[in-house]
Write an enzyme that holds these catalytic residues in place. Structure first.
Site, short mmCIF file in Angstrom:
data_model
loop_
_atom_site.label_atom_id
_atom_site.label_comp_id
_atom_site.label_asym_id
_atom_site.label_seq_id
_atom_site.Cartn_x
_atom_site.Cartn_y
_atom_site.Cartn_z
N TYR A 174 0.88 -1.36 -0.14
CA TYR A 174 -0.04 -0.03 0.05
C TYR A 174 0.90 1.18 -0.22
O TYR A 174 0.60 2.09 -0.58
CB TYR A 174 -1.00 -0.10 1.24
CG TYR A 174 -1.82 1.17 1.57
CD1 TYR A 174 -3.11 0.89 0.58
CD2 TYR A 174 -1.44 2.16 2.33
CE1 TYR A 174 -4.12 2.28 0.80
CE2 TYR A 174 -2.50 3.33 2.33
CZ TYR A 174 -3.73 3.33 1.57
OH TYR A 174 -4.61 4.09 1.77
N LYS A 198 1.04 4.13 -2.72
CA LYS A 198 0.66 5.77 -2.48
C LYS A 198 2.08 6.54 -2.83
O LYS A 198 1.87 7.84 -3.16
CB LYS A 198 0.16 5.88 -1.14
CG LYS A 198 -0.96 5.12 -0.88
CD LYS A 198 -2.21 5.56 -1.76
CE LYS A 198 -3.34 5.11 -1.56
NZ LYS A 198 -4.40 5.68 -2.18
#
Ligand code: NAP
Length: 253
Positions: A161, A165
């Protein structure tokens, strides 16, 4: 805030959480005749959520739902083409769709890594690429990518994740430089901990621990992020590009 009339927006991941608040924020302003005229939103699976949001919008003739997987390049191109046909063009893109598949790296599977990179980062490439030519031709565009504070500071158990990002932040800055001279701004918002389905998975102990690092000592609500999106789409933000705005109660100060 100086308002822009008759704008057309595409929002990915518009059915739940932050995306839903963004859709409602943009559509509500359109209902009051001031900011955006029409909104097309994209979702992946929850048909009931899409129907629910359509029923909550004051003027449902100005909102269009598209079911498509944002991580598919072909589906993104087809969806943007269909949305442009309905909207009559596109002025604003909000890349919001995202998922988590948390695991410590030692246990993380290749699928968990690929799924998150595809849903969170490749989707941003897919939709940005699809809207770029029409935006360049009209010499106007506002692209807002929803990143995360963890893309700035890292987080154990979220290597997939966080990589996605941090990738979104780098992508934002590169594309902002490429298209700045064409009247298009590209910015990222980095939310902290926001009350949505994504953070519902946290138990009481995890919440307590996380909030110790938040000077404002509370989680944010989706509307906190949606209002910054509206600002970045407004005339007041015309000279802002390539930036990452944290909406995090002071977490990363
Ligand atoms: P959420 O409540 O889980 O909602 C996610 C939305 O994205 C849903 O509408 C979902 O649609 C859609 N979606 C997921 N995968 C998709 C795909 N492949 N194609 C199209 N749509 C897809 O998440 P959220 O908390 O609102 O998060 C929204 C964004 O903010 C994400 O990018 C997330 O990483 C970021 N963010 C959230 C927080 C937080 O604390 N909540 C913090 C930092 C950043 P379906 O329901 O149809 O699957």
């Amino acid at each position: 805030m100086r308002e822009i009339k008759n704008k057309r927006a595409i929002v990915t991941g518009g059915t739940r959480g932050i995306g839903r608040a963004i859709v409602k924020e943009l559509a509500a302003r359109s209902c009051c005749g001031v900011l955006f005229s029409d909104v097309a939103f994209v979702y992946n699976s929850c048909d009931e959520c899409a129907e629910e949001i359509m029923s909550e919008i004051p003027d449902p003739t100005k909102i269009f739902a598209f079911k498509a997987d944002a991580s598919s390049f072909e589906e993104a191109q087809a969806t943007v083409n269909a949305a442009i046909e309905k909207l009559g063009g596109v002025d604003i893109l909000v890349n919001n769709a995202g998922i988590t598949r948390d695991n410590l790296l030692l246990r993380m599977t290749e699928k968990e890594f690929d799924d998150v990179i595809n849903a969170n980062l490749k989707s941003v490439f897919n939709y940005t690429k699809a809207v770029l030519r029409p935006m360049i031709n009209q010499r106007y565009g506002r692209i807002i990518n929803i990143a995360s504070v963890v893309g700035l500071i890292g987080n154990p158990g979220q290597a997939n994740y966080v990589a996605s990002k941090a990738g979104v932040i780098g992508f934002t800055k590169s594309v902002a430089r490429e298209v700045a001279s064409r009247g298009i701004t590209v910015n990222a918002i980095a939310p902290g901990f926001i009350e949505t389905d994504m953070t519902k998975k946290l138990n009481e102990e995890q919440r307590k621990k996380l909030l110790q690092n938040v000077p404002m000592q509370r989680m944010g609500v989706p509307e906190d992020v949606a209002k910054v999106v509206a600002f970045l789409c407004s005339g007041d933000a015309d000279y802002i590009t390539g930036q990452v705005i944290a909406v995090d109660g002071g977490l990363t100060m």
